[in-house]
Scaffold this motif. Sequence first.
Motif, mmCIF file in Angstrom:
data_model
loop_
_atom_site.group_PDB
_atom_site.id
_atom_site.type_symbol
_atom_site.label_atom_id
_atom_site.label_comp_id
_atom_site.label_asym_id
_atom_site.label_seq_id
_atom_site.Cartn_x
_atom_site.Cartn_y
_atom_site.Cartn_z
ATOM 1 N N THR A 1 -23.363 14.575 7.301
ATOM 2 C CA THR A 1 -23.832 14.704 6.144
ATOM 3 C C THR A 1 -22.401 14.905 5.307
ATOM 4 O OG1 THR A 1 -24.094 17.187 6.954
ATOM 5 C CG2 THR A 1 -25.870 16.084 5.980
ATOM 6 N N VAL A 2 -22.373 14.044 4.376
ATOM 7 C CA VAL A 2 -21.377 13.899 3.519
ATOM 8 C C VAL A 2 -21.260 14.855 2.523
ATOM 9 C CG1 VAL A 2 -19.217 12.561 2.349
ATOM 10 C CG2 VAL A 2 -20.725 11.526 4.456
ATOM 11 N N GLN A 3 -20.584 16.106 2.524
ATOM 12 C CA GLN A 3 -20.607 16.953 1.325
ATOM 13 C C GLN A 3 -19.449 17.533 1.217
ATOM 14 O OE1 GLN A 3 -23.802 19.716 2.787
ATOM 15 N NE2 GLN A 3 -23.990 17.830 4.193
ATOM 16 N N ARG A 4 -19.488 18.553 -0.076
ATOM 17 C CA ARG A 4 -18.282 19.204 -0.404
ATOM 18 C C ARG A 4 -17.692 19.990 0.959
ATOM 19 N NH1 ARG A 4 -17.446 22.911 -5.285
ATOM 20 N NH2 ARG A 4 -18.415 24.408 -4.136
ATOM 21 N N LYS A 5 -18.490 20.609 1.529
ATOM 22 C CA LYS A 5 -18.002 21.573 2.658
ATOM 23 C C LYS A 5 -17.883 20.552 3.855
ATOM 24 C CE LYS A 5 -16.979 25.345 0.633
ATOM 25 N NZ LYS A 5 -18.251 26.232 0.301
ATOM 26 N N LYS B 1 -20.467 10.759 -1.334
ATOM 27 C CA LYS B 1 -21.426 10.017 -0.412
ATOM 28 C C LYS B 1 -21.446 8.533 -0.942
ATOM 29 C CE LYS B 1 -25.622 11.046 1.921
ATOM 30 N NZ LYS B 1 -26.835 11.693 2.090
ATOM 31 N N MET B 2 -21.422 8.435 -2.079
ATOM 32 C CA MET B 2 -21.517 7.162 -2.657
ATOM 33 C C MET B 2 -20.084 6.345 -2.697
ATOM 34 S SD MET B 2 -22.512 5.856 -6.828
ATOM 35 C CE MET B 2 -24.136 6.431 -6.681
ATOM 36 N N ALA B 3 -19.075 7.031 -2.785
ATOM 37 C CA ALA B 3 -17.878 6.445 -2.538
ATOM 38 C C ALA B 3 -17.572 5.996 -1.105
ATOM 39 C CB ALA B 3 -16.726 7.453 -2.770
ATOM 40 N N ASN B 4 -18.116 6.988 -0.236
ATOM 41 C CA ASN B 4 -18.123 6.571 1.348
ATOM 42 C C ASN B 4 -18.836 5.250 1.658
ATOM 43 O OD1 ASN B 4 -17.005 7.928 3.903
ATOM 44 N ND2 ASN B 4 -18.953 7.298 4.524
ATOM 45 N N TRP B 5 -19.940 5.133 0.808
ATOM 46 C CA TRP B 5 -20.813 3.930 1.102
ATOM 47 C C TRP B 5 -20.174 2.830 0.372
ATOM 48 C CZ3 TRP B 5 -24.355 2.445 4.168
ATOM 49 C CH2 TRP B 5 -25.514 1.652 3.633
ATOM 50 N N ASP C 1 -22.988 7.399 8.005
ATOM 51 C CA ASP C 1 -22.260 6.339 7.517
ATOM 52 C C ASP C 1 -20.712 6.478 7.973
ATOM 53 O OD1 ASP C 1 -21.451 4.155 5.783
ATOM 54 O OD2 ASP C 1 -21.258 5.285 3.989
ATOM 55 N N GLN C 2 -20.610 7.091 8.956
ATOM 56 C CA GLN C 2 -18.979 7.412 9.645
ATOM 57 C C GLN C 2 -18.729 6.406 10.593
ATOM 58 O OE1 GLN C 2 -17.275 9.457 7.966
ATOM 59 N NE2 GLN C 2 -18.756 10.413 6.497
ATOM 60 N N LEU C 3 -17.511 6.013 10.657
ATOM 61 C CA LEU C 3 -16.970 5.221 11.615
ATOM 62 C C LEU C 3 -17.133 5.748 13.107
ATOM 63 C CD1 LEU C 3 -15.305 2.778 12.593
ATOM 64 C CD2 LEU C 3 -13.247 3.968 12.206
ATOM 65 N N GLU C 4 -16.888 7.077 13.198
ATOM 66 C CA GLU C 4 -16.836 7.731 14.573
ATOM 67 C C GLU C 4 -18.099 7.667 15.120
ATOM 68 O OE1 GLU C 4 -17.059 11.747 14.300
ATOM 69 O OE2 GLU C 4 -17.898 11.805 12.259
ATOM 70 N N TYR C 5 -19.385 7.507 14.312
ATOM 71 C CA TYR C 5 -20.647 7.680 14.860
ATOM 72 C C TYR C 5 -20.912 6.232 15.381
ATOM 73 C CZ TYR C 5 -25.373 7.889 15.423
ATOM 74 O OH TYR C 5 -26.854 8.000 16.000
ATOM 75 N N TRP C 6 -20.637 5.224 14.616
ATOM 76 C CA TRP C 6 -20.993 3.901 15.189
ATOM 77 C C TRP C 6 -20.174 3.321 16.146
ATOM 78 C CZ3 TRP C 6 -25.802 3.264 14.610
ATOM 79 C CH2 TRP C 6 -26.673 3.729 13.275
ATOM 80 N N ALA C 7 -18.914 3.666 16.041
ATOM 81 C CA ALA C 7 -18.000 2.926 16.860
ATOM 82 C C ALA C 7 -18.014 2.880 18.392
ATOM 83 C CB ALA C 7 -16.225 3.317 16.494
ATOM 84 N N GLY C 8 -18.657 3.693 18.788
ATOM 85 C CA GLY C 8 -18.618 4.003 20.360
ATOM 86 C C GLY C 8 -19.648 2.843 21.034
ATOM 87 N N GLY C 9 -20.633 2.696 20.265
ATOM 88 C CA GLY C 9 -21.722 2.023 20.952
ATOM 89 C C GLY C 9 -21.549 0.256 20.663
ATOM 90 N N LEU C 10 -20.821 -0.360 21.649
ATOM 91 C CA LEU C 10 -20.296 -1.656 21.434
ATOM 92 C C LEU C 10 -21.148 -2.728 21.868
ATOM 93 C CD1 LEU C 10 -16.617 -1.426 21.251
ATOM 94 C CD2 LEU C 10 -17.876 -1.656 19.145
ATOM 95 N N LEU C 11 -21.761 -2.277 23.291
ATOM 96 C CA LEU C 11 -22.320 -3.330 24.222
ATOM 97 C C LEU C 11 -23.473 -3.726 23.236
ATOM 98 C CD1 LEU C 11 -22.291 -4.798 26.773
ATOM 99 C CD2 LEU C 11 -23.828 -3.113 27.721
ATOM 100 N N PRO C 12 -24.326 -3.005 22.596
ATOM 101 C CA PRO C 12 -25.723 -3.465 22.142
ATOM 102 C C PRO C 12 -25.131 -4.436 21.122
ATOM 103 C CG PRO C 12 -25.619 -1.015 22.331
ATOM 104 C CD PRO C 12 -24.258 -1.330 22.595
ATOM 105 N N ARG C 13 -24.197 -4.191 20.335
ATOM 106 C CA ARG C 13 -23.560 -5.236 19.361
ATOM 107 C C ARG C 13 -23.466 -6.657 20.078
ATOM 108 N NH1 ARG C 13 -21.355 -3.096 14.271
ATOM 109 N NH2 ARG C 13 -21.825 -0.787 14.540
ATOM 110 N N TRP C 14 -22.880 -6.550 21.275
ATOM 111 C CA TRP C 14 -22.509 -7.897 22.019
ATOM 112 C C TRP C 14 -23.928 -8.502 22.486
ATOM 113 C CZ3 TRP C 14 -18.348 -5.147 25.486
ATOM 114 C CH2 TRP C 14 -17.092 -4.732 24.574
#
Lengths: 527, 427
Positions: free
Chosen positions: A6-10, A339-343, A434-447
């Motif tokens: 969750t992208v929020q102040r805290k 959140k919007m800036a991150n997007w 919407d974070q890189l760390e979340y999506w960066a691990g799963g590459l095989l499904p993309r291949w």
Amino acid sequence: MGMQATVQRKISQFVRPLLFDDPTDDANERGNHLSRRDMLFGKGLGSALLGGAMSIPAFAEKTVEDEIAEQGKDAKGYDPLLRRLVDRCCYGASKQDLDLAAEMGYDDYLDYQLDHTNIDDSDLQDRLSDFVSLNWSAKQLADAANEGNYEVFYEIINSTIMRSAYSKRQLYERMCEFWRDHFNIFIEKDYMYYMLPTDTRDVVRKHALGSFPDMASASMHSPAMLIYLDNDPSSKEAPNQNYARELMELHTLGVGNYTQKDVEEVARCLTGYSFVWEYDHPNWGKFKFYNWAHDKKKKKVLGYEIPKKGGVKDAEIVLDILTNSPEYAPITGRFIGRKMANWLWGYNPPEALVNSIADTYVSSGGNIKKMIKVALSPEWLVQSLPKMKRPYHLVMSTLRMLPSEIIDFWSIRYTLSLMGHEPYQWSPPNGYSDQLEYWAGGLLPRWRYGSYIYSQNYNPLFDISAFEGEMDTDTFIKRVDNTFFGGKMSQADRTILWNYADESIASVWRRREVLGLAVSSSNFQWY
Amino acid sequence: MHKCKQRGCNEYNNLSRRQFMGVGAATAAAVGAPLWLPRVAFADGPTDRDVLIAVFLRGGADALTMCVPHGDNHYYSLRPTLNIPRPDSGSQDACTDLDGFFGIPKPMKSLKTAYNQGDLLYVHATGTPDESRSHFQAEYVTEIGKELDASVFTGWIGRHLTSAAPASPTAILRAVGINSALQRSLVGAPLALPIPNLSDFGIEGWSETVDDRMAAIGQMYAQGPVQLQITAANTITTFNTINAIDFENYTPSNDAVYPDSWFAQSMKSSAALIKSGIGVEAICVDIGGWDTHADQQPREGYMADLMQEVADTLSAFHADMKGDSTKNYVVAVMSEFGRICFENATAGTDHGHGGLMMLLGNNIDGGRVLTDWPGLGDDELFQGQDLAITIDYRDILAEIVQYRLGNSNLTEVFPGYTPVFRGVTAV
């Protein structure tokens, strides 16, 4: 399912991306961090393992500013900043998109995308003509189910894919995806196949480029949301806190800006917010406030007195406090703004950008278009770094860059589900990360997805005729470059794909595989 | 444009699914070894360390239902309709007594076997000190193994693996997150990958060119954006190894029968992965659906089914692992928080505080409920509504890390916290 981000102040301060992202918002420290990371993890570690050449500086490390300083206009004559804008507005920048933007110029192109109702979208409208249920009520959908017509239930998902892939209103569609996550609803929960189409139409799509307070209010009166977060049966005896909490935690303020007591009080204000229950009623599934279930005593929310006997107005006052009050509008503005800036801008947006969007939120009363104009202003965007495509974006960009016709949607949904990113399938209320760390691990499904491109088992039919027939390897690779990389393919990718295409066993199949490899490549995962 | 369709593409059509899925390496089994095992022999290395399987019940599991404090009278007044009846109540939904004070609900009864054998330990009134009642913050705090801290983004298991030598020096994969994305607990771990389905780790297309394609992809990632280089390299080096294990035909020991669910199949594949001896040290598995704000149905229905799925799966896993005495393991089941002790008006419970952990393993000092029970009286409840926490969850995990995972760098794994060992591991 994992959940995150969750992208929020805290939270944004502690949700730190895996190995990659900049843990500071200070641009000056970015360079230090990169070099530290490079020492720690060994630039070119992959190369060493794979016996490849040393890694060359990759574009994902360079801001647009760096690019401009290095090369000015890129090889295709496009301004790198304009290209970034198109990348941020669209699901994949095709040549047509880039040419249109180049013709209009930066500001006009952004205004054009923001003025979405004036973009002629008749091609999409034709494609959507087969979707009969898009304007149906929940009751109509439920009736269809009773008659055994289940086809219509996929229309909400399929039309979403169709719109992302073929609408000319690309920024609008990208923002619909953003709000779909912000006001996430899980389609597998009770009634959602009937209710969610209404929510998509009357909350997300109606207000995606409108006013945030209006959208939040529409969501608060949306049976889909009220059911998804268990407010529909809530009553004064012991109110259900689920929606009350997420309204503040995820939709407006962000965690840490309210107390448990506030959650309890907001839950009391929301008692009676539900929908027409009687199935035989023609308005079944529409919003209804049940006064008998409502807690009529006075309440105190975030320091504000909510007078007794306010009825349906109680929660509306709460929403007004959350989105418009002098104390809380800035907090909501920051939460939404980050959140919007991150997007739109990129990971870990600078505090100054977040503040600027938040200020715009406050001064404009939550005008989403004005907030986007800040996030995508050239002064800020020139400092941005590439983002990793989420799987949905990857698929949509392939559909847009290779001319394609969707024959059946099943295979698209299937590959999206393999990658963990099918629309409306995220069950917790925080939406897909919407974070890189979340999506960066799963590459095989993309291949795997890439390998579908040349497989006939995959049914969006891609028009790959431009890559077939007699042509030398140079010509073939140039076409691959122009199609998938806008003429900016890296030298390394070019060499690797050239060698693959030019093997002595080269065949139609071998070349088709190159298309799949291009889609699988590291560089194609970014925008 | 549709030439492929028209020509029929026989080259592809005639391949079997397994060929089509493009497993490059040969998968023939070695003589004498179980058929599902890979032909390749792996150096397992001498180790009696446990393999850790961290099971996360996402959504905030209701501890008072999963391990019922039937000996605390307040329980029945707090939960007038959503309770599990006392063991001696004569009710068909009565809980099974564990120790005279706690009991397990009928849907979880299968766990009694592991409990009686001393392999299952309940830890009650435990959890994280986080008070936000936010799923996302509480999960974050639980998984980083530290109180809220902006500077920490790696997970406790990730840091354990970073600070411990590999159990097998030749391991190419030390941790797996059974998920589309790596769980926060594993973030930062060396040689870790998210794999949503272990039995489906192939790539489509012509099997003849799989190795070539993977090599080309590997080269492109090695020279592409640095952020994806390590993951790509791990994926490629792991690809053939994982595919050499025939998860689909894995036969559990002791005729263990796993339920037919995603979670159960993930645990079954985990057992196969551990027994294959490729050196995996940690596996994260999630099961969601515990956010029972309405229509909780603890006796029969929604939550009862979910509990049964967990119990029957863990019981099958327990029986299955008994069949291979050389493999030490510990399953740690946790959730981000327990739920408010009062039931709400919608037959459910809202976000609370103290919760439950379950430890299952062949080196766990089980067969009991470990707790410093805070009580459920008005003045005993946390913030007047929740089960208080009397055992920090890190006390439990730290002991496992030190005694069962062979890592005494606890300040690395749980920074800023001095754990109190509670004697959960068998000496």
